[in-house]
Design an enzyme around this catalytic site. Structure first.
Site, PDB file in Angstrom:
ATOM      1  N   PHE A 127       4.065   3.496 -10.521  1.00 17.43           N
ATOM      2  CA  PHE A 127       3.330   4.105  -9.418  1.00 17.43           C
ATOM      3  C   PHE A 127       3.736   3.406  -8.122  1.00 17.43           C
ATOM      4  CE2 PHE A 127      -0.459   4.988  -6.790  1.00 17.43           C
ATOM      5  CZ  PHE A 127      -0.452   6.368  -6.896  1.00 17.43           C
ATOM      6  N   ASP A 199      -0.863  -2.864 -15.417  1.00 17.67           N
ATOM      7  CA  ASP A 199      -1.706  -1.923 -14.689  1.00 17.67           C
ATOM      8  C   ASP A 199      -2.226  -0.912 -15.712  1.00 17.67           C
ATOM      9  OD1 ASP A 199      -2.774   0.208 -13.232  1.00 17.67           O
ATOM     10  OD2 ASP A 199      -1.290   0.081 -11.636  1.00 17.67           O
ATOM     11  N   TYR A 224     -11.870   5.295 -11.507  1.00 17.16           N
ATOM     12  CA  TYR A 224     -12.181   6.664 -11.085  1.00 17.16           C
ATOM     13  C   TYR A 224     -11.405   7.725 -11.850  1.00 17.16           C
ATOM     14  CZ  TYR A 224      -8.124   5.700  -8.007  1.00 17.16           C
ATOM     15  OH  TYR A 224      -6.903   5.331  -7.507  1.00 17.16           O
ATOM     16  N   LYS A 225     -10.577   7.336 -12.804  1.00 16.31           N
ATOM     17  CA  LYS A 225      -9.868   8.321 -13.621  1.00 16.31           C
ATOM     18  C   LYS A 225     -10.675   8.565 -14.899  1.00 16.31           C
ATOM     19  CE  LYS A 225      -5.415   6.710 -11.761  1.00 16.31           C
ATOM     20  NZ  LYS A 225      -5.188   7.778 -10.775  1.00 16.31           N
ATOM     21  N   ARG A 373       1.320  18.016 -14.172  1.00 14.51           N
ATOM     22  CA  ARG A 373       0.586  17.068 -15.027  1.00 14.51           C
ATOM     23  C   ARG A 373      -0.736  17.687 -15.481  1.00 14.51           C
ATOM     24  NH1 ARG A 373      -0.479  11.314 -12.637  1.00 14.51           N
ATOM     25  NH2 ARG A 373      -1.927  12.574 -11.404  1.00 14.51           N
TER      26      ARG A 373
END
Length: 412
Positions: A127, A199, A224-225, A373
């Site tokens: 990322f 991560d 938050y995912k 995705r």
């Protein structure tokens, strides 16, 4: 051939199905973007209202003690720890993933300072902010520190060597859903004298984790995912107890002080995981994180993983059966051990197709180059959702019902 009736039957037998009722999901929407932002637990609205109306509105500053605000980062960390394979007193929920990654990298480089090693190894497909944080940190250090990028997981053994201080990887790749073998790569890093920072942004709450057994040195991630903590919810950092006494980073804020209310002019780190804290915490956001953790407390990661793999297997099979005449390319591994909880397909007009899906109520997202995705959150994604999403995708592709001239912009 798989039928919608088959999917409904699987939903009827699904032991996680009752948890779906604990989330607010808009009618007519199939939400396949939990790998970007989790759905809202119904309890979050009540909890936020209580924090704002009572704890802040009526009790004011006394809530730092009476409502447990001051201890919340550590308390939530202890609740999150079992999902990570961590112990009590090793996790705090605080700051952002980027800031926590900066802390972890700085601490790892500090640990390695006596070795003369100055290379951070990571993937070019990591990322971007992870790479940026590493580049930003090394640019502020003395000459010789640098970030070494590899183009595939297969290149890691050759890239990690006697000059490597830290290996920094995202456990599940945000584009492809590729999942690293954490134990093997951690062992590889240690074999060469390097430390490993993981991560977990696309892992926590989606796949079983055992940071201790798999040899991690530091880890960070977001809430938050898959953890459903809310947009921009505070992230987390894991520092094992064996490293806490020497854990040191430049962001030495007052919340990490041994005696923060002494207001001393010099910094003295507190004992334990608290030294990973920095400044004053965003209490309302922190409070909502607990609503997501409350749902996880009602199940286990083994059940979540089993359903995740069943959902993603079904999605891949249905897309390949029902959309076989279209130029879709699977970029997510079929092998269970190498797959997170998302499936990514390429299409020459992937952005336009995704926009058309969103307009029809199937919410996934898009990443360059040409990648659509689809994230599957077992807590609230049903097998019928998978069937219906593929049916809508098929209709859009068959009818070419997408705008190839659509300008690229922010995709939900």
């Amino acid at each position: 051939m798989i039928s919608r009736s088959d999917c409904l039957a699987r939903d009827a037998a699904d032991t996680l199905a009752p948890l779906r009722e604990q989330f607010d999901l808009p009618a007519g929407v199939i939400y396949l973007d939990g790998n970007s932002l989790g759905a809202r637990p119904k309890a979050a609205l009540t909890r936020a209202t209580a924090v704002i109306a009572k704890e802040w509105g009526k009790d004011l500053i006394t809530s730092w003690n009476s409502a447990g605000w001051f201890e919340m980062p550590k308390r939530l960390g202890d609740r999150l720890a079992p999902l990570l394979g961590a112990h009590d007193g090793e996790v705090v929920v605080t700051d952002t993933t980027s800031i926590n990654l900066f802390k972890a990298l700085a601490a790892a480089l500090h640990d390695q300072a006596h070795t003369g090693r100055k290379i951070i190894v990571t993937e070019r497909s990591n990322f971007p902010t992870d790479i940026y944080m590493a580049q930003g940190l090394t640019s502020w250090l003395e000459r010789g520190y640098e970030v070494r990028l590899v183009d595939s997981p297969q290149q890691l053994p050759d890239a990690i060597g006697a000059d490597t201080a830290v290996v920094m990887l995202t456990h599940v790749n945000y584009r492809t859903g590729y999942q690293h073998d954490m134990a093997a790569i951690s062992a590889l890093a240690h074999q060469h004298g390097a430390l490993i920072v993981w991560d977990l942004a696309h892992s926590a709450g989606a796949v079983p984790l055992d940071l201790h057994a798999d040899g991690a040195d530091y880890a960070v991630g977001c809430t938050y995912k898959y953890l459903n903590g809310g947009p921009g919810a505070p992230a987390f950092i894991w520092v094992p107890k064996r490293r806490q006494d020497t854990f040191s980073h430049p962001l030495s804020g007052w919340w990490g002080h041994a005696n923060p209310f002494a207001m001393a002019p010099d910094f003295a780190p507190c004992a334990g995981i608290g030294r990973a804290l920095c400044g004053t915490q965003p209490i309302t956001s922190l409070a909502m994180v607990e609503c997501g953790l409350d749902v996880f407390a009602q199940t286990g990661m083994a059940a979540i993983r089993a359903k995740s793999l069943a959902l993603t297997d079904l999605f891949i099979a249905l897309v390949e059966q029902r959309c076989a005449s279209h130029p879709l390319g699977l970029v997510t591994p079929r092998e269970h051990a190498r797959r997170g909880s998302q499936v990514s397909f390429t299409h020459p007009h992937g952005y336009a197709v995704m926009q058309a899906l969103i307009a029809r109520g199937v919410i996934g997202d898009y990443r360059e180059p040409e990648i659509m995705r689809f994230g599957f959150t077992p807590l609230y994604t049903s097998f019928a959702d998978v069937w219906d999403a593929v049916e809508i995708l098929k209709q859009i592709l068959d009818d070419k019902a997408y705008d190839t001239a659509a300008a690229r912009g922010t995709v939900t």
